[in-house]
Design a protein around this motif. Sequence first.
Motif, PDB file in Angstrom:
ATOM      1  N   GLN A 123       0.986  -1.229   0.013  1.00  0.00           N
ATOM      2  CA  GLN A 123      -0.002   0.023   0.055  1.00  0.00           C
ATOM      3  C   GLN A 123       0.894   1.207  -0.069  1.00  0.00           C
ATOM      4  O   GLN A 123       0.376   2.607  -0.524  1.00  0.00           O
ATOM      5  CB  GLN A 123      -0.945  -0.196   1.149  1.00  0.00           C
ATOM      6  CG  GLN A 123      -1.891  -1.066   1.160  1.00  0.00           C
ATOM      7  CD  GLN A 123      -2.601  -1.243  -0.117  1.00  0.00           C
ATOM      8  OE1 GLN A 123      -2.659  -1.684  -1.074  1.00  0.00           O
ATOM      9  NE2 GLN A 123      -3.923  -0.363   0.235  1.00  0.00           N
ATOM     10  N   THR A 130      -6.008  -4.898  -3.996  1.00  0.00           N
ATOM     11  CA  THR A 130      -7.325  -4.560  -4.264  1.00  0.00           C
ATOM     12  C   THR A 130      -8.284  -4.975  -2.966  1.00  0.00           C
ATOM     13  O   THR A 130      -7.619  -5.423  -2.034  1.00  0.00           O
ATOM     14  CB  THR A 130      -7.749  -5.799  -5.199  1.00  0.00           C
ATOM     15  OG1 THR A 130      -7.821  -7.055  -4.631  1.00  0.00           O
ATOM     16  CG2 THR A 130      -7.230  -5.867  -6.648  1.00  0.00           C
ATOM     17  N   GLU A 131      -9.488  -4.279  -2.707  1.00  0.00           N
ATOM     18  CA  GLU A 131     -10.227  -4.709  -1.766  1.00  0.00           C
ATOM     19  C   GLU A 131     -10.470  -6.133  -1.348  1.00  0.00           C
ATOM     20  O   GLU A 131     -10.193  -6.515  -0.241  1.00  0.00           O
ATOM     21  CB  GLU A 131     -11.413  -3.876  -1.977  1.00  0.00           C
ATOM     22  CG  GLU A 131     -12.422  -3.761  -0.498  1.00  0.00           C
ATOM     23  CD  GLU A 131     -13.560  -2.898  -0.642  1.00  0.00           C
ATOM     24  OE1 GLU A 131     -14.801  -3.182  -0.847  1.00  0.00           O
ATOM     25  OE2 GLU A 131     -13.355  -1.631  -0.802  1.00  0.00           O
ATOM     26  N   GLN A 132     -10.637  -6.998  -2.218  1.00  0.00           N
ATOM     27  CA  GLN A 132     -10.737  -8.214  -2.227  1.00  0.00           C
ATOM     28  C   GLN A 132      -9.433  -8.932  -1.465  1.00  0.00           C
ATOM     29  O   GLN A 132      -9.553  -9.809  -0.482  1.00  0.00           O
ATOM     30  CB  GLN A 132     -10.747  -9.097  -3.567  1.00  0.00           C
ATOM     31  CG  GLN A 132     -10.980 -10.674  -3.508  1.00  0.00           C
ATOM     32  CD  GLN A 132     -11.280 -11.388  -4.745  1.00  0.00           C
ATOM     33  OE1 GLN A 132     -10.623 -10.653  -5.815  1.00  0.00           O
ATOM     34  NE2 GLN A 132     -11.319 -12.689  -4.797  1.00  0.00           N
ATOM     35  N   ILE A 134      -7.111  -7.246   0.525  1.00  0.00           N
ATOM     36  CA  ILE A 134      -7.275  -6.782   1.763  1.00  0.00           C
ATOM     37  C   ILE A 134      -8.307  -7.494   2.678  1.00  0.00           C
ATOM     38  O   ILE A 134      -8.009  -8.022   3.938  1.00  0.00           O
ATOM     39  CB  ILE A 134      -7.478  -5.393   1.643  1.00  0.00           C
ATOM     40  CG1 ILE A 134      -6.496  -4.564   1.071  1.00  0.00           C
ATOM     41  CG2 ILE A 134      -7.564  -4.894   3.210  1.00  0.00           C
ATOM     42  CD1 ILE A 134      -6.799  -3.016   0.927  1.00  0.00           C
ATOM     43  N   ARG A 135      -9.512  -7.794   1.975  1.00  0.00           N
ATOM     44  CA  ARG A 135     -10.471  -8.423   2.918  1.00  0.00           C
ATOM     45  C   ARG A 135     -10.110  -9.786   3.159  1.00  0.00           C
ATOM     46  O   ARG A 135     -10.319 -10.386   4.312  1.00  0.00           O
ATOM     47  CB  ARG A 135     -11.794  -8.398   2.160  1.00  0.00           C
ATOM     48  CG  ARG A 135     -12.746  -9.320   2.482  1.00  0.00           C
ATOM     49  CD  ARG A 135     -13.483  -8.394   3.715  1.00  0.00           C
ATOM     50  NE  ARG A 135     -14.380  -9.343   4.528  1.00  0.00           N
ATOM     51  CZ  ARG A 135     -15.716  -9.482   4.149  1.00  0.00           C
ATOM     52  NH1 ARG A 135     -16.329  -8.949   3.337  1.00  0.00           N
ATOM     53  NH2 ARG A 135     -16.498 -10.289   5.091  1.00  0.00           N
ATOM     54  N   SER A 154      -7.075   0.233   9.202  1.00  0.00           N
ATOM     55  CA  SER A 154      -7.436   1.191   8.507  1.00  0.00           C
ATOM     56  C   SER A 154      -6.309   2.174   8.024  1.00  0.00           C
ATOM     57  O   SER A 154      -6.297   2.699   6.756  1.00  0.00           O
ATOM     58  CB  SER A 154      -8.602   2.220   9.201  1.00  0.00           C
ATOM     59  OG  SER A 154      -8.796   3.115   8.157  1.00  0.00           O
ATOM     60  N   THR A 157      -4.082   0.019   5.686  1.00  0.00           N
ATOM     61  CA  THR A 157      -4.677  -0.649   4.199  1.00  0.00           C
ATOM     62  C   THR A 157      -5.305   0.465   3.634  1.00  0.00           C
ATOM     63  O   THR A 157      -5.370   0.340   2.184  1.00  0.00           O
ATOM     64  CB  THR A 157      -5.739  -1.693   4.420  1.00  0.00           C
ATOM     65  OG1 THR A 157      -6.841  -1.022   5.307  1.00  0.00           O
ATOM     66  CG2 THR A 157      -5.073  -2.860   5.172  1.00  0.00           C
ATOM     67  N   VAL A 159      -8.522   1.444   3.953  1.00  0.00           N
ATOM     68  CA  VAL A 159      -9.861   1.070   4.140  1.00  0.00           C
ATOM     69  C   VAL A 159     -10.438   1.793   5.187  1.00  0.00           C
ATOM     70  O   VAL A 159      -9.892   1.766   6.218  1.00  0.00           O
ATOM     71  CB  VAL A 159     -10.148  -0.481   4.089  1.00  0.00           C
ATOM     72  CG1 VAL A 159     -11.328  -0.636   4.146  1.00  0.00           C
ATOM     73  CG2 VAL A 159      -9.471  -1.263   2.825  1.00  0.00           C
ATOM     74  N   LYS A 163     -15.756  -0.007   7.424  1.00  0.00           N
ATOM     75  CA  LYS A 163     -15.845  -0.972   6.476  1.00  0.00           C
ATOM     76  C   LYS A 163     -15.158  -2.077   7.151  1.00  0.00           C
ATOM     77  O   LYS A 163     -15.434  -3.337   7.271  1.00  0.00           O
ATOM     78  CB  LYS A 163     -15.359  -0.490   5.298  1.00  0.00           C
ATOM     79  CG  LYS A 163     -15.338  -1.978   4.348  1.00  0.00           C
ATOM     80  CD  LYS A 163     -14.933  -1.421   2.724  1.00  0.00           C
ATOM     81  CE  LYS A 163     -16.108  -0.480   2.189  1.00  0.00           C
ATOM     82  NZ  LYS A 163     -15.607  -0.309   0.712  1.00  0.00           N
ATOM     83  N   ILE A 164     -13.822  -1.935   7.845  1.00  0.00           N
ATOM     84  CA  ILE A 164     -12.961  -3.122   8.320  1.00  0.00           C
ATOM     85  C   ILE A 164     -14.103  -3.585   9.571  1.00  0.00           C
ATOM     86  O   ILE A 164     -13.935  -4.891   9.774  1.00  0.00           O
ATOM     87  CB  ILE A 164     -11.850  -2.546   8.888  1.00  0.00           C
ATOM     88  CG1 ILE A 164     -10.792  -2.265   7.263  1.00  0.00           C
ATOM     89  CG2 ILE A 164     -11.125  -3.645   9.636  1.00  0.00           C
ATOM     90  CD1 ILE A 164      -9.436  -1.576   7.771  1.00  0.00           C
ATOM     91  N   TRP A 167     -16.360  -5.970   8.146  1.00  0.00           N
ATOM     92  CA  TRP A 167     -15.757  -6.973   7.652  1.00  0.00           C
ATOM     93  C   TRP A 167     -15.709  -7.981   8.815  1.00  0.00           C
ATOM     94  O   TRP A 167     -15.884  -9.241   8.863  1.00  0.00           O
ATOM     95  CB  TRP A 167     -14.725  -6.653   6.942  1.00  0.00           C
ATOM     96  CG  TRP A 167     -14.508  -6.222   5.635  1.00  0.00           C
ATOM     97  CD1 TRP A 167     -15.746  -6.005   4.979  1.00  0.00           C
ATOM     98  CD2 TRP A 167     -13.489  -5.575   4.697  1.00  0.00           C
ATOM     99  NE1 TRP A 167     -15.555  -5.168   3.616  1.00  0.00           N
ATOM    100  CE2 TRP A 167     -14.016  -5.063   3.543  1.00  0.00           C
ATOM    101  CE3 TRP A 167     -12.026  -5.552   5.108  1.00  0.00           C
ATOM    102  CZ2 TRP A 167     -13.158  -4.494   2.696  1.00  0.00           C
ATOM    103  CZ3 TRP A 167     -11.472  -4.943   4.129  1.00  0.00           C
ATOM    104  CH2 TRP A 167     -11.933  -4.556   2.997  1.00  0.00           C
TER     105      TRP A 167
END
Length: 339
Positions: A123, A130-132, A134-135, A154, A157, A159, A163-164, A167
């Motif tokens: 990062q 991608t968000e995928q 990181i998820r 946060s 990443t 994000v 949102k984290i 998740w």
Amino acid sequence: MAPRNSRTAHPAVSQQIEQMLRARSIEFDFEPNVQISEIRDAEGNQVRLTEHRAPKDQITRYAVAMKHGAQFPAIVLNDRLERIDGNTRLEARIRNGDTTIPAYICHGLTPLEARSLSVELNQSNGLAMTEQEIRRFVDGAVLEGQHADIRSLSRMTGVSDTKIARWIAETQFKARAGREGIEDRHVNVLPPSTRAALHAARLATVFRAITQLAAEARIPAAEAKKVVAKANAAPSESEALTIVAAERDARLEEIRAVGSGFSPRNNRRSQGSAQHIGGLVRFEVDDLLDVAPEKQFETYQRMKLLRDRLNDVVRRAEEEWNLTPPSDETEGRFSDQSD
């Protein structure tokens, strides 16, 4: 932690990488000539999906730039010479026929620490993940039993912490649902936001009951969150389950609609009061009088307040509502519920 063999004059030394490693208290060495043939590509140390590592067009650009004298930061390896960061730089050196590459060798890293470091390095310096990807990293850490620092994740990443947090709650919900034996058909129909809301249910019995209800009635996340909050605030498990049961009663039409293959109608207006009234009518007089001595005075005051409000509600309902008597079928159903 200072590196033992750092060569600060070497063009591949990166102050940014070294600061990052020191901030994590990672012991490391800078090695200007690691043998490329000894470097391993082991799964579990990187988060980026395999198909996203070292894109061919980027390898070509790096290789050309290197041939023309461009300098790149050292790659990052663990002490088993397994890759953590720098796939594109390494592949570009291989394409150019080089046999060595500068590298930071990190000591004593666990796979989770390596993945976390890989995320932050990518990062900060490389192609953003991608968000995928990181998820997957966040989910993996949660399933390993790690307690996440949401603000740090946060920052690392990029994000949002909201949102984290969602998740994490959703991943914990899925794991919890599995432990509680909740059927996949109930879990799979719930959107992520509803799963996250349901995970906040404290008691296992309430969690099972409200998850099944949310699935059968397709309860949106915002409404599921309200029901969970009310159940969590209940003074006992039985009262919490009564709240969920009352919510089920209030949503019978929606449950039937979903069961028949249709979307539930949006008839949520005043469901909050219907829920509480539905809960009260389940109790007989003796049940309502079954109160511990130390709570009798407080309960009596609340009952008087409730009586006064209900008197006002009945009066206004007589003035404002359409009180056409229900059909025999509906009337009988209500009698069965209240007897």
